[in-house]
Design an enzyme around this catalytic site. Structure first.
Site, short mmCIF file in Angstrom:
data_model
loop_
_atom_site.label_atom_id
_atom_site.label_comp_id
_atom_site.label_asym_id
_atom_site.label_seq_id
_atom_site.Cartn_x
_atom_site.Cartn_y
_atom_site.Cartn_z
CB THR A 31 -24.36 74.66 -23.89
OG1 THR A 31 -23.73 75.56 -25.38
CG2 THR A 31 -25.21 75.65 -23.29
CB CYS A 70 -40.87 48.26 -32.87
SG CYS A 70 -41.64 48.80 -31.88
CB THR A 118 -30.54 56.64 -27.94
OG1 THR A 118 -31.74 56.45 -28.10
CG2 THR A 118 -29.34 56.77 -29.44
CD GLN A 144 -39.50 51.65 -21.93
OE1 GLN A 144 -40.69 52.15 -20.61
NE2 GLN A 144 -39.53 52.65 -22.87
CB SER A 159 -34.78 58.47 -22.08
OG SER A 159 -34.45 59.25 -22.87
CG HIS A 176 -38.97 60.69 -23.37
ND1 HIS A 176 -39.96 59.58 -24.21
CD2 HIS A 176 -37.77 59.99 -23.93
CE1 HIS A 176 -39.00 58.77 -24.97
NE2 HIS A 176 -37.58 59.21 -24.88
N1 PLP Z 1 -33.81 51.72 -24.83
C1 PLP Z 1 -35.05 51.81 -24.42
C2 PLP Z 1 -35.13 50.15 -23.29
C3 PLP Z 1 -36.18 52.44 -24.45
O1 PLP Z 1 -37.56 51.69 -24.41
C4 PLP Z 1 -35.87 53.54 -25.44
C5 PLP Z 1 -36.86 54.59 -26.20
O2 PLP Z 1 -37.76 53.53 -26.60
C6 PLP Z 1 -34.46 53.74 -25.44
C7 PLP Z 1 -33.02 52.74 -24.92
C8 PLP Z 1 -34.17 55.20 -26.26
O3 PLP Z 1 -34.41 56.13 -25.69
P1 PLP Z 1 -34.14 57.38 -26.08
O4 PLP Z 1 -34.53 57.21 -27.75
O5 PLP Z 1 -35.13 58.16 -25.46
O6 PLP Z 1 -33.35 58.33 -26.36
#
Ligand code: PLP
Length: 405
Positions: free
Chosen positions: A262, A348, A94, A201, A221, A223
């Site tokens: 940081t 969603c 994000t 993704q 990201s 995670h």
């Molecule tokens: N973009 C896509 C395609 C995502 O699936 C996600 C999270 O679901 C994001 C951006 C945002 O990721 P984060 O919430 O780790 O910042």
């Protein structure tokens, strides 16, 4: 009150803890698009940076963490076929999306004020661009076809010398559809527009060689690929001495003043390690996950009448199944299969329509909209789990269908 004299509270907590652990053990996690479990090797790499190497300054301990920071940057750059100087660490996708989109917009001069995106982007992209529209940028939002792909010819006609950037994702987080990013990059390059790609993704599932792909900026990201939460990165192609983006945060000058604050060193170390593991395990994991996904799909489609696959059947994330069983809502399925964890479209959803903007963009019937659920398979899932899920779902649907008719 001591442990031995707490009126039985500690005992009760212990029992609750044990029950919880047992329930957790029996859960089948099929929500890998939302987040993935941290790989044990990633966790082991991170732990010393909480307890031993926590320094943050110009001394031996600070140098050690700085070395780890640059090592992770190099791991990430190598994985992406990029240069380390092209990687900026952020708190996640994000933030990387905000930094890339707003940072480029702030840096633009002249008449490049037009931005193109498409309807099924993540909200982080769509909301950022809405913000920029409010600041005077012209934003064109492309429609997608029934399986969620953009029309390349339409895009070609829309890109002009006034187009600042095209923001189109790699793989969709709900329906798994993969966009033709090689071709999009090519179209952008011809007109001098930047190509921003949300690859969140797609990391681990798609050959991401930034040297070859004509992607100018990419957000991700950790995670989503067995790394920790709270860390991500923005890739920005360096094509000359001038800066491509301006910062959107101001502070202590870290990350070449593009993203001050940081560093979250343990998480950054975890992200680097997760990239290293993807390079080592890449194809093996891809094949394993794809086979599990196809096995589940075949079993469900062989036994459930009218079950529908949403998204692109061919160009698709290997772990994704976006499904709908007409006349059965995703919520009903969830309720009757409480130990199987997956996502429904309503998770969603927009408050006004009750359907996610991605599913709405596909223009499917209301019945399908209500029924959509998403399965995201990860490398930790097993064949036994997949077969259990298929059997359970077939049974549950067999009971629900006559009741819902
Ligand atoms: N973009 C896509 C395609 C995502 O699936 C996600 C999270 O679901 C994001 C951006 C945002 O990721 P984060 O919430 O780790 O910042």
């Amino acid at each position: 009150m001591g442990f031995l004299n707490d009126g039985g509270q500690a005992h009760d907590q212990c029992v609750v803890g044990l029950i919880f652990a047992k329930v957790m053990k029996n859960l089948i996690y099929l929500d890998a698009h939302a987040t993935t479990p941290v790989d044990e090797k990633v966790l082991s790499a991170m732990l010393p940076y909480f307890t031993d190497h926590y320094g943050n300054g110009n001394h031996k301990m600070g140098w050690k963490t700085n070395e780890a920071l640059e090592n992770s940057r190099a791991q990430l750059a190598q994985f992406l076929g990029a240069r380390p100087s092209e990687i900026t660490f952020t708190s996640g996708a994000t933030e990387a999306i905000n930094l890339g989109l707003l940072g480029l917009a702030q840096n633009t001069t002249g008449n490049r004020v037009h931005i193109i995106t498409q309807r099924t982007e993540h909200k982080a992209v769509l909301e950022c661009l809405k913000h920029l529209e409010g600041k005077g940028f012209e934003v064109t939002v492309l429609n997608v076809d029934k399986v969620g792909r953009i029309d390349l010819e339409e895009l070609r006609q829309l890109i002009t010398e006034r187009t600042l950037m095209v923001a189109i994702m790699l793989a969709n987080n709900e329906i798994g559809t993969v966009q033709p990013i090689e071709e999009i990059g090519e179209l952008c390059r011809r007109k001098g527009a930047k190509f921003f790609c949300d690859i969140t993704q797609g990391v681990g599932w798609y050959p991401l060689d930034m040297g070859k792909l004509k992607v100018d900026m990419a957000a991700m990201s950790a995670h989503k690929f067995y790394g920790p939460r709270g860390v991500g990165a923005l890739y920005v192609r360096k094509s000359g001495p001038e800066k491509t983006i301006q910062p959107i945060l101001f502070g202590g000058g870290q990350e070449k003043e593009i993203r001050p604050g940081t560093h979250n060193i343990p998480a950054i170390v975890g992200m680097g390690k997760a990239c290293e593991l993807l390079s080592d395990e890449g194809m093996e994991t891809y094949e394993k996950v794809r086979l599990l996904r196809d096995r589940l799909k075949t079993n469900l489609f062989n036994s459930i009448p009218k079950i529908t696959l949403l998204g692109c059947p061919t160009n698709r994330h290997p772990g994704n199944l976006s499904l709908a069983i007409p006349s059965i809502t995703g919520e009903q399925l969830k309720e009757l299969m409480p130990t199987i964890l997956f996502s429904t479209s309503s998770a969603c959803a927009s408050a006004s329509t009750g359907t996610s903007h991605v599913i709405s963009a596909l223009e499917v019937t209301k019945d399908i909209q209500k029924s959509v659920f998403r399965i995201g398979i990860s490398k930790n899932n097993t064949k036994e789990e997949i077969d259990y899920v298929a059997n359970k779902m077939v049974k549950v649907v067999g009971k629900l269908l006559p009741l819902n008719r």
